[in-house]
Design an enzyme around this catalytic site. Structure first.
Site, mmCIF file in Angstrom:
data_model
loop_
_atom_site.group_PDB
_atom_site.id
_atom_site.type_symbol
_atom_site.label_atom_id
_atom_site.label_comp_id
_atom_site.label_asym_id
_atom_site.label_seq_id
_atom_site.Cartn_x
_atom_site.Cartn_y
_atom_site.Cartn_z
ATOM 1 N N ASP A 167 -6.490 3.381 45.013
ATOM 2 C CA ASP A 167 -6.098 3.486 46.425
ATOM 3 C C ASP A 167 -5.123 4.643 46.668
ATOM 4 O OD1 ASP A 167 -7.567 1.120 46.924
ATOM 5 O OD2 ASP A 167 -5.865 -0.046 46.193
ATOM 6 N N LYS A 216 -8.329 8.986 47.002
ATOM 7 C CA LYS A 216 -9.360 9.834 46.372
ATOM 8 C C LYS A 216 -10.509 10.105 47.324
ATOM 9 C CE LYS A 216 -9.768 6.798 43.142
ATOM 10 N NZ LYS A 216 -8.632 5.930 43.504
ATOM 11 N N HIS A 232 -13.348 3.180 49.053
ATOM 12 C CA HIS A 232 -12.665 4.379 49.515
ATOM 13 C C HIS A 232 -12.738 4.386 51.027
ATOM 14 C CE1 HIS A 232 -12.777 6.010 45.459
ATOM 15 N NE2 HIS A 232 -14.001 5.543 45.400
ATOM 16 N N THR A 239 -12.535 -9.087 42.126
ATOM 17 C CA THR A 239 -13.083 -9.074 43.487
ATOM 18 C C THR A 239 -14.385 -9.882 43.541
ATOM 19 O OG1 THR A 239 -14.252 -7.034 43.028
ATOM 20 C CG2 THR A 239 -12.091 -6.831 44.078
ATOM 21 N N GLY A 248 -1.789 13.183 56.286
ATOM 22 C CA GLY A 248 -2.509 12.402 57.290
ATOM 23 C C GLY A 248 -3.869 12.038 56.724
HETATM 24 P P1 GDP Z 1 -9.073 5.598 47.345
HETATM 25 O O1 GDP Z 1 -9.676 4.344 46.836
HETATM 26 O O2 GDP Z 1 -8.272 6.330 46.310
HETATM 27 O O3 GDP Z 1 -10.049 6.478 48.035
HETATM 28 O O4 GDP Z 1 -7.997 5.175 48.452
HETATM 29 P P2 GDP Z 1 -8.189 4.182 49.690
HETATM 30 O O5 GDP Z 1 -9.216 4.654 50.582
HETATM 31 O O6 GDP Z 1 -8.246 2.783 49.248
HETATM 32 O O7 GDP Z 1 -6.718 4.284 50.336
HETATM 33 C C1 GDP Z 1 -6.248 5.387 50.889
HETATM 34 C C2 GDP Z 1 -5.908 5.075 52.340
HETATM 35 O O8 GDP Z 1 -4.981 6.014 52.777
HETATM 36 C C3 GDP Z 1 -7.095 5.208 53.273
HETATM 37 O O9 GDP Z 1 -6.959 4.303 54.328
HETATM 38 C C4 GDP Z 1 -6.987 6.646 53.759
HETATM 39 O O10 GDP Z 1 -7.554 6.842 55.041
HETATM 40 C C5 GDP Z 1 -5.519 6.803 53.814
HETATM 41 N N1 GDP Z 1 -5.017 8.152 53.561
HETATM 42 C C6 GDP Z 1 -5.442 9.076 52.657
HETATM 43 N N2 GDP Z 1 -4.640 10.153 52.690
HETATM 44 C C7 GDP Z 1 -3.698 9.901 53.617
HETATM 45 C C8 GDP Z 1 -2.546 10.619 54.087
HETATM 46 O O11 GDP Z 1 -2.237 11.700 53.637
HETATM 47 N N3 GDP Z 1 -1.806 10.004 55.056
HETATM 48 C C9 GDP Z 1 -2.090 8.776 55.560
HETATM 49 N N4 GDP Z 1 -1.298 8.263 56.489
HETATM 50 N N5 GDP Z 1 -3.149 8.074 55.126
HETATM 51 C C10 GDP Z 1 -3.931 8.625 54.165
#
Ligand code: GDP
Length: 427
Positions: free
Chosen positions: A12, A15, A40, A127, A416
């Site tokens: 999370d 990525k 993701h 899960t 963001g």
């Molecule tokens: P992943 O599994 O590594 O892809 O991560 P997730 O999708 O579970 O979690 C990342 C969350 O952070 C998602 O809701 C993204 O939209 C959000 N996100 C990613 N980069 C940023 C950022 O720079 N700022 C903010 N506020 N949210 C972000």
């Protein structure tokens, strides 16, 4: 050229966003491990999506999305996901599925659920997507490759019979649940065959040619270093390797072709499931960070479960980056921390009265207490800033402090969730 995008922490880290962003200038995006158990979250021009099996490059016309042989392929879930994105107006993606990928069988999902039920309070926090039983069967050599759907009926039925004999012993005597039949499993596999047939491909041969032709290829990892079965917080790990090195195996490419390893690191910590988490915070402090975190709060993309929260952990992240073989760090979700007067950062672990910066094995990790340093906050919104120099000084200090502690170059700062909310740093 091949670039891997992987996580340094517990998953999370963002990525999906980094992959979606880099996919804009890439040709092929590959999932090489894991299954539909993690998700993701991606926000782009089409809306907000939670992807579980599809690579995060499916939103472009020009990309090919590949499910590599290392993935735990849940065929109905894959097709539900394809349908979902099409319904939201995304053009039908070009998808290839490795003929060597193995399939999550309906009984894997059942057994995962039954086992969690049996373990009750001592469960792994699965899960219940069937991932652990899937990988157990893969390495016990009783799994089913996609290619076996095209085998003759007699051989396939014969194998199903041998495998379910074993499953039925567990179902009857350990879990006291209904038994499986060959006819039922065979019929399910034939449904899967119909769904997956148009996409099946010899992926390693396809990628061999693509690399020769100079295509830009991304390997998209799931979860992060802490969840790796060998190098993570065993046994509270996932069942397939989360490391960039495994990208070579899970996609079927030469390891030396992975030229760049972008390790995604989140500006604070979060984790799902059980397991050691030294810089974890609780109570109101955690609730506030969770509520403000990510995009709309730190809640699981697959399960909706509230994530466990913590301050940034330099010890775990330095190790997490090292074990990935990081060439570049993408530092994400920094904008979220703008509300804090001061920000604690875990710079060491105290274990049996001694302070260390080296990430230990799980038996020692259990005893570790965080050693914090507090950095001043920047108390302002940093979304919309596009140049590194324009970030508030305290924000740059936070980034540079962490960069020094972890020892790997932060070349991208994400401020963001949007595709273009990124600040590049030339290192
Ligand atoms: P992943 O599994 O590594 O892809 O991560 P997730 O999708 O579970 O979690 C990342 C969350 O952070 C998602 O809701 C993204 O939209 C959000 N996100 C990613 N980069 C940023 C950022 O720079 N700022 C903010 N506020 N949210 C972000």
């Amino acid at each position: 050229m091949v670039t891997a995008i992987v996580g340094a922490n517990w998953g999370d880290e963002g990525k999906g966003k980094i992959t979606d962003m880099l996919a804009e200038t890439s040709d092929i995006i590959i999932r090489f491990q894991g299954g539909a158990n993690a998700g993701h979250t991606i926000i782009n021009d089409y809306g907000k999506f939670a992807l579980h099996t599809l690579p995060s490059g499916v939103f472009y016309d020009h990309t090919t999305s590949i499910i590599g042989n290392g993935v735990a392929l849940d065929i109905p879930k894959l097709f539900r996901e394809i349908r979902d994105i099409e319904e939201k107006g995304v053009p039908t993606p070009k998808i290839l599925v490795s003929d060597r990928a193995q399939m999550v069988m309906p009984y894997h999902v059942l057994l995962d659920g039954y086992e969690e039920e049996r373990l009750a309070g001592k469960s792994f926090g699965s899960t219940k997507s069937g991932i652990a039983p899937f990988y157990s069967d893969k390495y016990a050599k009783i799994g089913f490759q996609v290619s076996e759907l095209f085998d003759d009926e007699e051989s396939l039925r014969d194998k199903i019979g041998r495998v379910i004999t074993q499953k039925n012993v567990l179902l009857e005597h350990l879990y006291h649940k209904p038994l499986l039949t060959v006819d039922e499993v065979y019929a399910t596999l034939m449904e899967y065959k119909e769904m997956v047939s148009p996409y099946v491909c010899d992926v390693s041969a396809f990628l061999y040619e693509a690399i020769k032709a100079g295509k830009k290829i991304l390997l998209e990892g799931q979860l992060g270093s802490m969840k790796d079965p060998d190098h993570g917080i065993y046994p509270m790990v996932t069942s397939s390797s989360t490391l960039a090195a495994y990208g070579a195996i899970g996609a079927g490419i030469p390891p030396y072709e992975i030229k760049k390893i972008v390790t995604v690191v989140k500006a604070y910590s979060s984790a799902v499931g059980a397991g050691e988490f030294v810089s974890e915070i609780f109570g109101d402090e955690a609730d506030e960070l969770r509520r403000r975190g990510g995009d709309g709060g730190e809640f699981g993309a697959t399960t909706g479960r509230p994530r466990r929260m913590g301050w940034f952990d330099c010890v775990a992240t330095r190790y997490g980056c090292r074990i990935q073989g990081t060439t570049d760090v993408a530092f994400t979700v920094l904008d979220v921390l703008g509300y804090l007067d001061e920000i604690p950062v875990c710079v060491g672990y105290e274990i049996d009265g001694e302070i260390t910066k080296d990430f230990p094995v799980t038996t020692k990790l259990k005893k570790a207490k965080p050693v914090y340093e507090k950095l001043p906050g920047w108390k302002t919104e940093i979304r919309g800033i596009t140049r590194y120099e324009d970030l508030p000084e305290n924000c740059r200090n936070y980034i540079e402090f962490i960069e020094k502690e972890i020892g790997f170059p932060i070349t991208m700062v994400s401020n963001g969730p949007g595709r273009h909310e990124i600040i590049y740093r030339n290192k």
